[in-house]
Design an enzyme around this catalytic site. Structure first.
Site, PDB file in Angstrom:
ATOM      1  CG  LEU A   1      -2.284  -0.380   1.238  1.00 57.55           C
ATOM      2  CD1 LEU A   1      -2.954  -0.550   2.487  1.00 57.55           C
ATOM      3  CD2 LEU A   1      -3.378   0.386   0.070  1.00 57.55           C
ATOM      4  CG  ASP A   2       0.722   4.246  -3.072  1.00 55.43           C
ATOM      5  OD1 ASP A   2       1.643   3.487  -3.502  1.00 55.43           O
ATOM      6  OD2 ASP A   2       0.029   4.922  -3.695  1.00 55.43           O
TER       7      ASP A   2
END
Length: 304
Positions: free
Chosen positions: A43-44
């Site tokens: 995930l960013d």
């Protein structure tokens, strides 16, 4: 016996903002005092939400997950662009004359459903000629990136503010889809630009936000001695595969690595190639593949 050899399963984390997925693993290693941890998809850093963490022998599932679909709640601002395709990057363009209506937006969303093509953003973990794109981007280097095919199952409008030119979208998609890029391309399709302003992953590998825990939760579970009760069983990673239960005799042979003749198995599903396999006592053994040429069941990954 160490936790590395006894604990096994999926610990769904609700990733906080400003943590990378690797940061989450690092912090959990300190909390759980075990090394054998992995995750099912990055995930960013500024994104939040579901991050399934594989614990113990469940880490063997990292590269064979059958369910790689994900769902997101994404916020977008129309009228400008950045070098990272999100609000945390450097502004590169402003479209002061851009004005999106709800009707235009809903019409544009239709072209981003199904199988689409994307160019990965420069600020991403994709490798080009052996170099991570984000390493090149931090040096100010922009290179050509090959387009890739991704699948967007659905994209729907949840909230819309025409005056502020902002929207909240619900996106369900397959592996490798960049939501930042999806929103950036949406802005281009509407005659200007767009940036992602927030992102929450609401579902990953079949697990939901409601099943996810915070670091504080995990610390409490460890203190109470209840962590194992909060792990999702490993076999749930393979819930989409047909179930195959072996007899007591075949369980012994399978545990010893013996390839089983298909004629010995009574619960095979027509045309199914991969199974989640259980022993006669209903304990999850692992996954197996059908070899039609040799007419045997081959062990794929063992979790016992």
């Amino acid at each position: 016996m160490s936790a590395d050899t006894t604990l096994q399963g999926v610990l769904c984390m609700n990733k906080p903002a400003e943590f990378t997925s690797f940061d989450v693993i690092g912090k959990l290693r300190g909390i759980l005092h075990m090394r054998r941890l992995g995750h099912t998809g990055t995930l960013d850093p500024m994104a939040t939400g579901v991050l399934p963490v594989l614990v113990g022998r469940a880490t063997r599932a990292c590269d064979i997950l059958p369910d790689q679909d994900k769902s997101y709640r994404a916020s977008v601002q129309f009228g400008w662009e950045t070098d990272t395709e999100d609000v945390w990057g450097t502004r590169t363009a402003v479209y002061s004359d851009m004005h999106v209506t709800k009707e235009k937006l809903e019409k544009a969303l239709l072209q981003f459903q199904g199988t689409i093509r994307q160019v990965p953003p420069m600020y991403s973990a994709v490798s080009v000629e052996g170099k991570r794109l984000y390493d090149l981007a931090r040096k100010g280097i922009v290179v050509e990136r090959p387009t890739r095919t991704v699948v967007v199952h659905s994209i729907t409008l949840e909230e819309w503010d025409e005056e502020a030119q902002t929207a909240v979208l619900q996106v369900s998609c397959g592996k490798g889809t960049y939501i930042r890029t999806l929103l950036s391309d949406l802005g281009k399709a509407l005659g200007g630009g767009a940036v992602m302003t927030a992102l929450c992953r609401t579902k990953a590998s079949g697990f939901t936000l409601e099943q996810s825990y915070t670091f504080e939760d995990v610390i409490r579970f460890c203190r109470e001695g209840s962590l194992e009760q909060h792990l999702i069983p490993t076999d749930q990673l393979f819930h989409s595969l047909p179930k195959l239960v072996l007899s007591e005799k075949l369980t012994g042979l399978y545990r010893n690595g013996v390839k089983l003749s298909l004629q010995q198995l009574s619960d095979l599903v027509p045309h199914a190639e991969t199974y989640r396999v259980y022993g006669f006592d209903q304990s999850f053994l692992g996954t197996a593949c059908v070899d039609e040429d040799e007419q045997v069941l081959r062990i794929w990954k063992n979790f016992k």
